[in-house]
Motif scaffolding. Structure first.
Motif, PDB file in Angstrom:
ATOM      1  N   ARG A  95      51.278  10.971  22.095  1.00  0.00           N
ATOM      2  CA  ARG A  95      51.035   9.770  22.891  1.00  0.00           C
ATOM      3  C   ARG A  95      51.643   8.545  22.224  1.00  0.00           C
ATOM      4  N   ARG A  96      51.535   8.475  20.885  1.00  0.00           N
ATOM      5  CA  ARG A  96      52.130   7.331  20.178  1.00  0.00           C
ATOM      6  C   ARG A  96      53.653   7.347  20.313  1.00  0.00           C
ATOM      7  N   ILE A  97      54.243   8.511  20.045  1.00  0.00           N
ATOM      8  CA  ILE A  97      55.706   8.606  20.127  1.00  0.00           C
ATOM      9  C   ILE A  97      56.173   8.448  21.569  1.00  0.00           C
ATOM     10  N   GLY A  98      55.453   9.096  22.510  1.00  0.00           N
ATOM     11  CA  GLY A  98      55.852   9.014  23.906  1.00  0.00           C
ATOM     12  C   GLY A  98      55.733   7.617  24.467  1.00  0.00           C
ATOM     13  N   ALA A  99      54.723   6.847  24.022  1.00  0.00           N
ATOM     14  CA  ALA A  99      54.570   5.482  24.517  1.00  0.00           C
ATOM     15  C   ALA A  99      55.785   4.633  24.165  1.00  0.00           C
ATOM     16  N   ARG A 100      56.273   4.771  22.941  1.00  0.00           N
ATOM     17  CA  ARG A 100      57.465   4.005  22.546  1.00  0.00           C
ATOM     18  C   ARG A 100      58.692   4.469  23.316  1.00  0.00           C
ATOM     19  N   PHE A 101      58.815   5.777  23.497  1.00  0.00           N
ATOM     20  CA  PHE A 101      59.983   6.292  24.216  1.00  0.00           C
ATOM     21  C   PHE A 101      59.957   5.870  25.681  1.00  0.00           C
ATOM     22  N   GLN A 122      55.079   4.491  32.868  1.00  0.00           N
ATOM     23  CA  GLN A 122      54.737   4.754  31.478  1.00  0.00           C
ATOM     24  C   GLN A 122      53.385   5.465  31.368  1.00  0.00           C
ATOM     25  N   ASP A 123      52.398   4.989  32.124  1.00  0.00           N
ATOM     26  CA  ASP A 123      51.086   5.642  32.119  1.00  0.00           C
ATOM     27  C   ASP A 123      51.166   7.050  32.694  1.00  0.00           C
ATOM     28  N   LEU A 124      51.961   7.236  33.741  1.00  0.00           N
ATOM     29  CA  LEU A 124      52.093   8.565  34.342  1.00  0.00           C
ATOM     30  C   LEU A 124      52.699   9.558  33.361  1.00  0.00           C
ATOM     31  N   PHE A 125      53.784   9.181  32.700  1.00  0.00           N
ATOM     32  CA  PHE A 125      54.408  10.083  31.734  1.00  0.00           C
ATOM     33  C   PHE A 125      53.455  10.403  30.581  1.00  0.00           C
ATOM     34  N   ALA A 126      52.727   9.396  30.119  1.00  0.00           N
ATOM     35  CA  ALA A 126      51.788   9.624  29.015  1.00  0.00           C
ATOM     36  C   ALA A 126      50.675  10.585  29.433  1.00  0.00           C
ATOM     37  N   ARG A 127      50.166  10.438  30.659  1.00  0.00           N
ATOM     38  CA  ARG A 127      49.098  11.330  31.118  1.00  0.00           C
ATOM     39  C   ARG A 127      49.600  12.751  31.328  1.00  0.00           C
ATOM     40  N   LEU A 128      50.781  12.893  31.926  1.00  0.00           N
ATOM     41  CA  LEU A 128      51.338  14.233  32.124  1.00  0.00           C
ATOM     42  C   LEU A 128      51.611  14.910  30.793  1.00  0.00           C
ATOM     43  N   LEU A 129      52.114  14.157  29.815  1.00  0.00           N
ATOM     44  CA  LEU A 129      52.348  14.721  28.484  1.00  0.00           C
ATOM     45  C   LEU A 129      51.039  15.160  27.846  1.00  0.00           C
TER      46      LEU A 129
END
Length: 327
Positions: A81-87, A98-105
Motif C-alpha cells: 500500500r505504501r509503495i503502490g500509493a506513491r506509484f 488512486q483509492d481504487l488501485f490501492a483497494r484492488l491491490l
C-alpha cells in the motif's frame, strides 16, 4: 370358600414368583454391569480426547506456519500500500483511481495470502482444489448477496469512470449535497442542510447524476417584472447596468437581459449571469443581484407592479347613499 380359592392362589403363585425372581436377578445383574459400562464409556471419551489432543499437537507446526503466513501477508499488504500509493500518485492525478488501485491491490494480496494459508494449514489441499472450492463458494455467495456485489461492482465502475470526486457537489434523484467519501459499496453525501446520506453505489450508477461543481462556474437565471406602461428597452438597460456592478457576477462571461414574456400584471424580463458553482456562491450571487436590480429600478422610477385584479359584474351595480342623521 377357601377350598375354592386355593387353585387360584396356587396359579398366581406359580406366575408371580418366577417374575419376582427374574426381577431380583435383573437388578443384581444391573448392579454388576453398570460400573463396567460407565468405565468403558469414560475410557472411550478419554481415548477420543487424547486422540484429538495428539492430532492437535501433531498439527501444531502447520498451525504456526499458517499463522506466520498471515503475518507475512499483513506486512506485505502494508508495504505494498505504501509503495503502490506513491506509484499511483505518479500514474494518475485522480484520487478516486488512486483509492481504487490501492483497494484492488489490497484485496488481491489478501486473497493470495489466504490461499497460501489454507494450503499450509491443510497440506492435502492443492491449488486446483482450492480454486475449485473458491469457485463454487463464490457462486453460492453471489446468489446469496446479489445486492452487495452489485453495489461493489458499481462502486468500482464509479471510481473508475465517473467524473465526480470527494468534495464535488452532486444531485441525484432529489439528493443534493457534497461528496465526502466514495467507498466500494456506498457513497457518503453531506446534504446542504447538514444531514449525511449513505447512498448505495448502484443507485448513483443507474440514475442520472448531476455534478454541479464539474466546472468552477454556473449560470443563474431569475425573472423580474416591470409595469406595462414602462419603457421596456430602458428597463433592460437599467437592469443590465445594475447586474454589472455586482461583485459576485463573473465579468469575463456575458450578462444576458432579455424581455421574457407577458405576465399577468407585468412585462417579464429574464436576467442571466455566471457565478461560482457551489450552492452557497449561487445563493449569495442571487441575493446580491436581486438587491441591486430592485434598487436600480426604484432609483430610475420604474415600477415593479403588484398583481392587478379587475372584477367584472354581469349586471350594473346600483349605489345607494344614505343620509346621515342629525343628532
Amino acid at each position: 370358600m377357601n377350598e375354592s380359592l386355593s387353585p387360584f392362589i396356587e396359579l398366581v403363585s406359580l406366575r408371580l414368583i418366577p417374575l419376582l425372581q427374574q426381577k431380583d436377578e435383573g437388578e443384581s445383574a444391573l448392579e454388576e454391569i453398570a460400573p463396567e459400562q460407565v468405565s468403558k464409556a469414560a475410557e472411550t471419551v478419554m481415548g477420543s480426547l487424547e486422540k484429538i489432543w495428539s492430532n492437535f499437537l501433531s498439527h501444531t507446526p502447520y498451525i504456526i506456519a499458517a499463522f506466520m503466513v498471515l503475518i507475512v501477508t499483513w506486512i506485505a499488504v502494508f508495504v505494498l500500500r505504501r509503495i503502490g500509493a506513491r506509484f499511483f500518485q505518479r500514474a494518475t492525478s485522480r484520487k478516486s483511481l488512486q483509492d481504487l488501485f490501492a483497494r484492488l491491490l489490497t484485496i488481491a494480496t489478501w486473497l493470495i495470502g489466504l490461499l497460501f494459508t489454507a494450503m499450509v494449514l491443510f497440506p492435502e489441499l492443492t491449488p486446483a482444489r482450492v480454486l475449485g472450492a473458491v469457485g463454487l463458494f463464490s457462486v453460492a455467495i453471489g446468489f446469496a448477496f446479489k445486492d452487495i456485489f452489485e453495489n461493489f461492482f458499481a462502486g468500482i465502475l464509479i471510481l473508475w469512470n465517473f467524473p465526480f470526486e470527494e468534495g464535488d457537489v452532486i444531485q441525484c434523484e432529489g439528493i443534493l449535497g457534497r461528496v465526502e467519501a466514495v467507498e466500494v459499496r456506498n457513497t457518503m453525501i453531506r446534504k446542504v442542510t447538514g444531514e449525511l446520506v449513505v447512498v448505495p453505489n448502484l443507485f448513483l450508477f443507474k440514475n442520472p447524476c448531476e455534478i454541479l461543481t464539474d466546472r468552477i462556474k454556473r449560470r443563474v437565471s431569475i425573472i423580474v417584472g416591470v409595469a406595462y406602461h414602462e419603457d421596456v428597452s430602458r428597463s433592460v438597460e437599467v437592469i443590465e447596468k445594475a447586474v454589472e456592478t455586482c461583485k459576485t457576477v463573473r465579468q469575463d462571461d456575458p450578462i444576458q437581459v432579455f424581455p421574457h414574456g407577458f405576465g399577468d400584471s407585468s412585462i417579464d424580463i429574464e436576467i442571466t449571469w455566471w457565478t461560482g458553482s457551489i450552492p452557497l456562491a449561487i445563493r449569495e450571487s442571487t441575493g446580491e443581484v436581486v438587491t441591486a436590480v430592485k434598487k436600480a429600478l426604484n432609483e430610475a422610477g420604474i415600477e415593479i407592479p403588484f398583481p392587478y385584479r379587475t372584477l367584472t359584474f354581469k349586471e350594473p351595480l346600483t349605489l345607494h347613499q344614505e343620509d346621515e342623521g342629525i343628532a
